[in-house]
Design a protein around this motif. Structure first.
Motif, PDB file in Angstrom:
ATOM      1  N   ALA A 128       0.837  -1.204   0.000  1.00 20.68           N
ATOM      2  CA  ALA A 128       0.000   0.000   0.000  1.00 20.68           C
ATOM      3  C   ALA A 128       0.873   1.255   0.000  1.00 20.68           C
ATOM      4  O   ALA A 128       0.547   2.251  -0.656  1.00 20.68           O
ATOM      5  CB  ALA A 128      -0.926   0.002   1.218  1.00 20.68           C
ATOM      6  N   ALA A 129       1.981   1.206   0.733  1.00 25.15           N
ATOM      7  CA  ALA A 129       2.883   2.370   0.786  1.00 25.15           C
ATOM      8  C   ALA A 129       3.489   2.651  -0.584  1.00 25.15           C
ATOM      9  O   ALA A 129       3.591   3.806  -1.011  1.00 25.15           O
ATOM     10  CB  ALA A 129       3.982   2.126   1.818  1.00 25.15           C
ATOM     11  N   LYS A 130       3.882   1.594  -1.292  1.00 25.15           N
ATOM     12  CA  LYS A 130       4.471   1.778  -2.616  1.00 25.15           C
ATOM     13  C   LYS A 130       3.458   2.362  -3.599  1.00 25.15           C
ATOM     14  O   LYS A 130       3.799   3.209  -4.428  1.00 25.15           O
ATOM     15  CB  LYS A 130       5.005   0.439  -3.143  1.00 25.15           C
ATOM     16  N   GLU A 131       2.211   1.911  -3.509  1.00 22.86           N
ATOM     17  CA  GLU A 131       1.180   2.457  -4.385  1.00 22.86           C
ATOM     18  C   GLU A 131       0.927   3.929  -4.084  1.00 22.86           C
ATOM     19  O   GLU A 131       0.724   4.739  -4.982  1.00 22.86           O
ATOM     20  CB  GLU A 131      -0.122   1.660  -4.225  1.00 22.86           C
ATOM     21  N   SER A 132       0.941   4.275  -2.808  1.00 25.52           N
ATOM     22  CA  SER A 132       0.740   5.678  -2.419  1.00 25.52           C
ATOM     23  C   SER A 132       1.879   6.553  -2.915  1.00 25.52           C
ATOM     24  O   SER A 132       1.667   7.701  -3.319  1.00 25.52           O
ATOM     25  CB  SER A 132       0.619   5.791  -0.897  1.00 25.52           C
ATOM     26  N   LEU A 133       3.100   6.022  -2.878  1.00 25.49           N
ATOM     27  CA  LEU A 133       4.253   6.797  -3.324  1.00 25.49           C
ATOM     28  C   LEU A 133       4.180   7.130  -4.809  1.00 25.49           C
ATOM     29  O   LEU A 133       4.740   8.133  -5.253  1.00 25.49           O
ATOM     30  CB  LEU A 133       5.547   6.031  -3.033  1.00 25.49           C
ATOM     31  N   LYS A 134       3.471   6.305  -5.581  1.00 27.24           N
ATOM     32  CA  LYS A 134       3.354   6.563  -7.008  1.00 27.24           C
ATOM     33  C   LYS A 134       2.548   7.828  -7.299  1.00 27.24           C
ATOM     34  O   LYS A 134       2.670   8.411  -8.378  1.00 27.24           O
ATOM     35  CB  LYS A 134       2.696   5.367  -7.707  1.00 27.24           C
ATOM     36  N   THR A 135       1.742   8.255  -6.339  1.00 26.70           N
ATOM     37  CA  THR A 135       0.934   9.463  -6.534  1.00 26.70           C
ATOM     38  C   THR A 135       1.664  10.727  -6.102  1.00 26.70           C
ATOM     39  O   THR A 135       1.127  11.816  -6.224  1.00 26.70           O
ATOM     40  CB  THR A 135      -0.383   9.344  -5.747  1.00 26.70           C
ATOM     41  N   VAL A 136       2.875  10.558  -5.571  1.00 25.96           N
ATOM     42  CA  VAL A 136       3.650  11.707  -5.079  1.00 25.96           C
ATOM     43  C   VAL A 136       4.669  12.124  -6.125  1.00 25.96           C
ATOM     44  O   VAL A 136       5.351  11.282  -6.721  1.00 25.96           O
ATOM     45  CB  VAL A 136       4.366  11.348  -3.753  1.00 25.96           C
ATOM     46  N   LYS A 137       4.791  13.420  -6.352  1.00 25.23           N
ATOM     47  CA  LYS A 137       5.802  13.938  -7.263  1.00 25.23           C
ATOM     48  C   LYS A 137       7.069  14.214  -6.464  1.00 25.23           C
ATOM     49  O   LYS A 137       7.080  15.050  -5.568  1.00 25.23           O
ATOM     50  CB  LYS A 137       5.330  15.219  -7.950  1.00 25.23           C
ATOM     51  N   PHE A 138       8.147  13.504  -6.777  1.00 25.57           N
ATOM     52  CA  PHE A 138       9.412  13.648  -6.071  1.00 25.57           C
ATOM     53  C   PHE A 138      10.342  14.564  -6.857  1.00 25.57           C
ATOM     54  O   PHE A 138      10.457  14.443  -8.076  1.00 25.57           O
ATOM     55  CB  PHE A 138      10.091  12.288  -5.881  1.00 25.57           C
ATOM     56  N   ILE A 139      10.978  15.479  -6.147  1.00 26.70           N
ATOM     57  CA  ILE A 139      11.989  16.354  -6.754  1.00 26.70           C
ATOM     58  C   ILE A 139      13.249  16.257  -5.894  1.00 26.70           C
ATOM     59  O   ILE A 139      13.232  16.673  -4.742  1.00 26.70           O
ATOM     60  CB  ILE A 139      11.511  17.820  -6.822  1.00 26.70           C
ATOM     61  N   PRO A 140      14.371  15.691  -6.400  1.00 27.34           N
ATOM     62  CA  PRO A 140      14.516  15.059  -7.719  1.00 27.34           C
ATOM     63  C   PRO A 140      13.846  13.689  -7.758  1.00 27.34           C
ATOM     64  O   PRO A 140      13.574  13.086  -6.712  1.00 27.34           O
ATOM     65  CB  PRO A 140      16.029  14.931  -7.865  1.00 27.34           C
ATOM     66  N   GLY A 141      13.607  13.180  -8.961  1.00 31.18           N
ATOM     67  CA  GLY A 141      12.894  11.927  -9.132  1.00 31.18           C
ATOM     68  C   GLY A 141      13.585  10.740  -8.507  1.00 31.18           C
ATOM     69  O   GLY A 141      12.939   9.773  -8.094  1.00 31.18           O
ATOM     70  N   ALA A 142      14.933  10.804  -8.398  1.00 29.99           N
ATOM     71  CA  ALA A 142      15.695   9.676  -7.832  1.00 29.99           C
ATOM     72  C   ALA A 142      15.351   9.439  -6.365  1.00 29.99           C
ATOM     73  O   ALA A 142      15.600   8.347  -5.830  1.00 29.99           O
ATOM     74  CB  ALA A 142      17.195   9.938  -7.975  1.00 29.99           C
ATOM     75  N   ALA A 143      14.771  10.435  -5.693  1.00 26.19           N
ATOM     76  CA  ALA A 143      14.411  10.274  -4.284  1.00 26.19           C
ATOM     77  C   ALA A 143      13.367   9.179  -4.106  1.00 26.19           C
ATOM     78  O   ALA A 143      13.315   8.529  -3.054  1.00 26.19           O
ATOM     79  CB  ALA A 143      13.898  11.592  -3.716  1.00 26.19           C
ATOM     80  N   LEU A 144      12.535   8.955  -5.126  1.00 28.48           N
ATOM     81  CA  LEU A 144      11.533   7.891  -5.049  1.00 28.48           C
ATOM     82  C   LEU A 144      12.212   6.536  -4.939  1.00 28.48           C
ATOM     83  O   LEU A 144      11.782   5.672  -4.173  1.00 28.48           O
ATOM     84  CB  LEU A 144      10.631   7.939  -6.284  1.00 28.48           C
ATOM     85  N   ASN A 145      13.282   6.346  -5.700  1.00 26.06           N
ATOM     86  CA  ASN A 145      14.010   5.068  -5.647  1.00 26.06           C
ATOM     87  C   ASN A 145      14.592   4.820  -4.261  1.00 26.06           C
ATOM     88  O   ASN A 145      14.581   3.687  -3.753  1.00 26.06           O
ATOM     89  CB  ASN A 145      15.123   5.054  -6.693  1.00 26.06           C
ATOM     90  N   SER A 146      15.119   5.873  -3.647  1.00 22.87           N
ATOM     91  CA  SER A 146      15.684   5.735  -2.299  1.00 22.87           C
ATOM     92  C   SER A 146      14.616   5.320  -1.296  1.00 22.87           C
ATOM     93  O   SER A 146      14.854   4.474  -0.420  1.00 22.87           O
ATOM     94  CB  SER A 146      16.320   7.061  -1.864  1.00 22.87           C
ATOM     95  N   MET A 147      13.424   5.906  -1.451  1.00 23.15           N
ATOM     96  CA  MET A 147      12.333   5.587  -0.533  1.00 23.15           C
ATOM     97  C   MET A 147      11.867   4.143  -0.691  1.00 23.15           C
ATOM     98  O   MET A 147      11.689   3.408   0.290  1.00 23.15           O
ATOM     99  CB  MET A 147      11.152   6.530  -0.778  1.00 23.15           C
ATOM    100  N   THR A 148      11.680   3.711  -1.932  1.00 27.96           N
ATOM    101  CA  THR A 148      11.223   2.338  -2.161  1.00 27.96           C
ATOM    102  C   THR A 148      12.294   1.317  -1.771  1.00 27.96           C
ATOM    103  O   THR A 148      11.982   0.237  -1.267  1.00 27.96           O
ATOM    104  CB  THR A 148      10.821   2.144  -3.632  1.00 27.96           C
ATOM    105  N   ASP A 149      13.570   1.667  -1.993  1.00 32.39           N
ATOM    106  CA  ASP A 149      14.652   0.770  -1.587  1.00 32.39           C
ATOM    107  C   ASP A 149      14.648   0.565  -0.077  1.00 32.39           C
ATOM    108  O   ASP A 149      14.892  -0.544   0.422  1.00 32.39           O
ATOM    109  CB  ASP A 149      16.011   1.329  -2.031  1.00 32.39           C
ATOM    110  N   MET A 150      14.397   1.654   0.658  1.00 27.37           N
ATOM    111  CA  MET A 150      14.362   1.564   2.114  1.00 27.37           C
ATOM    112  C   MET A 150      13.204   0.668   2.575  1.00 27.37           C
ATOM    113  O   MET A 150      13.347  -0.125   3.507  1.00 27.37           O
ATOM    114  CB  MET A 150      14.229   2.948   2.731  1.00 27.37           C
ATOM    115  N   LEU A 151      12.065   0.773   1.893  1.00 27.75           N
ATOM    116  CA  LEU A 151      10.927  -0.077   2.238  1.00 27.75           C
ATOM    117  C   LEU A 151      11.245  -1.551   1.988  1.00 27.75           C
ATOM    118  O   LEU A 151      10.837  -2.425   2.757  1.00 27.75           O
ATOM    119  CB  LEU A 151       9.698   0.328   1.413  1.00 27.75           C
TER     120      LEU A 151
END
Length: 560
Positions: free
Chosen positions: A491-514
């Motif tokens: 559910a957390a990963k799906e929610s993160l898809k609706t968030v705009k990350f600046i810079p975009g690479a920050a999304l990868n860091s968040m999902t990697d941590m999960l």
């Protein structure tokens, strides 16, 4: 566009004529001042008043049509700050937020204020944070939206308690928990007033009379109710697990509370674990006249006393090698033969090669306690990046080590106390010695005495530190409260898809941590904070938590 020139101030006509006005003349006066500068800089325009300039220089200057201004070249002394205050007052900065909230518009822009800690004076970090948020709010307001922005403060936690205790010095040791809380609250309130005064002075648009504070009893009560809801759903649980532990703060830490020192120096050692029982598939390669040892490398010698196993990579290739200098036989990964031989300043002759799965069923004797058995076990976390391809495993002092121990029912005894000292369970030679200091030295000397250290060398590498005390942390097993990330990961990963990350690479860091962390430690061994709503038995390792504990009367007791 000249940021900060107010058309209601002196020289407004000249500014407007120069095309520097923020917008159409019909905008309200408050909007006309939205470009308030944080430090008003006013310059005289070249050619306005230059009686001392030479006629030769003026020959070119006079050919350019420039606006004239009565602004002085600079404001002296307190004139600059006084001018800024005058602009704020005349333009109604204190009323701007409430004014824009009353507008009848179709859209609303909501900015959630990640709160600063109430643990000190305002600084440039606060300025960067608040001013950037203010720019975003004003931008959306000028685009026609109603802005919703409620500033707040994080009033609890280790940063505030640490600051209070450091200021009290020796006196802090005699204070009760209630006294520390009272002093921490007073300190936080004073810090809030200082910071709020600065934010108002910077012209940040907000309703500064209605902020949120995490030490507000109503706020705390909501936190505890959410905690219990998570507990009912199985998302919160108590367990004995290894966590990042700060000996300097004497508390568990989350990953977000760590910073990494890339220049940290550790004492690394190559250690041999004598093979006690050969793996069934390798019995033909060993005999009593030529004993074999498993070779491991570690940057944390202090964890050797807590060793419970040696892990290998099942799909990798391993070998039995003979040291040309000593004649001893060692087992290590085939890919690591050359680099390890170079590090040990010797050469290895390969006696036999085999697959990692062939190590199954073998055991080693502990290098400090010969009658203690360390089995050879398969593990997915073993890599060939560094070391020997065989990993020393201490379940109480490693996340992956704990996972291996859980699968194979290994002991998880912790030999280190809250202050980072060896306990009496580590033995009289190590008891009460700091594991990251003299404790490491004693462990290495003990290994040298048993002739199980092949080499010691310093290594510079990145190492986690407590970001508040700037001192190294360690991994230590203890009973803590955790959030189960596994059940909410999808559910957390799906929610993160609706968030705009600046810079975009920050999304990868968040999902990697999960993906990396199946649990998150939320408990702290501190006084100043929101308590976990649990009652512990005085003598037994039992606790009580139920819905009735969240009644107003009990919450008043817990939060006092």
């Amino acid at each position: 566009m000249h940021w900060g020139l107010c058309p209601r101030g002196p020289g407004a006509a000249a500014v407007a004529a120069a095309g520097s006005f923020w917008g159409p003349a019909r905008l309200p006066s408050r909007l006309g001042c939205l470009g308030m500068t944080r430090r008003l800089v006013v310059r005289s325009v070249a050619g306005a008043d230059s009686p001392q300039s030479s006629s030769k220089g003026g020959r070119y200057r006079d050919t350019v049509l420039l606006p004239q201004t009565s602004f002085p070249m600079k404001l002296l002394g307190r004139q600059q700050s006084d001018m800024e205050l005058e602009i704020q007052q005349k333009c109604g900065f204190s009323e701007l937020y409430s004014w824009q909230r009353e507008r009848k518009v179709k859209t609303e822009f909501c900015l959630h204020d990640g709160p600063p800690y109430a643990n000190g004076d305002p600084h440039v970090g606060h300025a960067l944070n608040k001013i950037l948020k203010d720019i975003a709010n004003r931008f959306h307001m000028m685009r026609g939206s109603k802005v919703h922005f409620v500033p707040g403060w994080d009033c609890h936690g280790l940063p505030i308690e640490t600051k209070v205790l450091s200021e009290l010095g020796v006196e802090a040791q005699s204070l009760s928990a209630m006294e520390i809380r009272e002093k921490a609250r007073s300190f936080a309130q004073a810090a809030i007033e200082k910071q709020k005064s600065a934010f108002v002075r910077w012209g940040v648009m907000a309703d500064w009379n209605n902020c949120y504070y995490t030490f507000d009893p109503k706020y705390e009560a909501k936190q505890l109710r959410v905690f219990y809801q998570m507990y009912e759903k199985g998302l919160v649980y108590r367990s004995y697990k290894p966590v990042y532990w700060s000996p300097s703060s004497r508390t568990a830490l989350a990953e977000a509370e760590l910073e990494y020192n890339p220049e940290h120096v550790s004492r690394s050692i190559y250690v041999r674990f004598p093979l006690l029982r050969p793996p069934p598939k390798l019995e033909s390669l060993t005999d009593a006249s030529s004993p074999v040892s498993v070779l491991v490398w570690t940057t944390q010698p202090w964890t050797i006393p807590a060793n419970q196993a040696i892990c290998y990579m099942p799909e990798a290739k391993y070998a039995v090698v003979k040291c040309s200098a000593s004649g001893h036989l060692y087992i290590l990964a085939e890919d690591k033969i050359a680099p390890v031989a170079s590090a040990l300043e010797t050469t290895f002759d390969v006696v036999a090669a085999f697959s990692g799965v062939d190590l199954e069923g073998g055991t080693c004797s502990h290098p400090l306690t010969p009658d203690k058995v360390s089995p050879l076990l398969p593990a997915t976390h073993v890599t060939m990046a560094k070391g020997t391809g065989l990993v020393h495993t201490a379940p109480a002092h490693g996340m992956e080590d704990y996972s291996v121990a859980s699968q194979h029912n290994l002991p998880m005894d912790c030999l280190v106390d809250e202050g980072g000292m060896f306990t009496d369970a580590a033995g009289p030679e190590l008891q009460n010695k700091a594991v990251l200091k003299e404790g490491t030295d004693v462990v290495i000397k003990m290994l040298q005495a048993t002739k199980n250290v092949l080499k010691e060398e310093n290594i510079v590498h990145s190492y986690p530190c407590d970001w508040r005390t700037k001192t190294p942390v360690l991994i230590r097993a203890s009973k803590q409260w955790f959030v189960n990330i596994t059940d909410i990961k999808a559910a957390a990963k799906e929610s993160l898809k609706t968030v705009k990350f600046i810079p975009g690479a920050a999304l990868n860091s968040m999902t990697d941590m999960l993906d990396r962390r199946p649990y998150w430690c939320i408990s702290r061994q501190r006084v100043w904070g929101v308590p976990i709503p649990v009652f512990h038995h005085k003598t037994k390792d039992e606790y009580l938590i139920n819905r009735r504990m969240l009644s107003p009367a009990l919450l008043t007791y817990v939060l006092r």
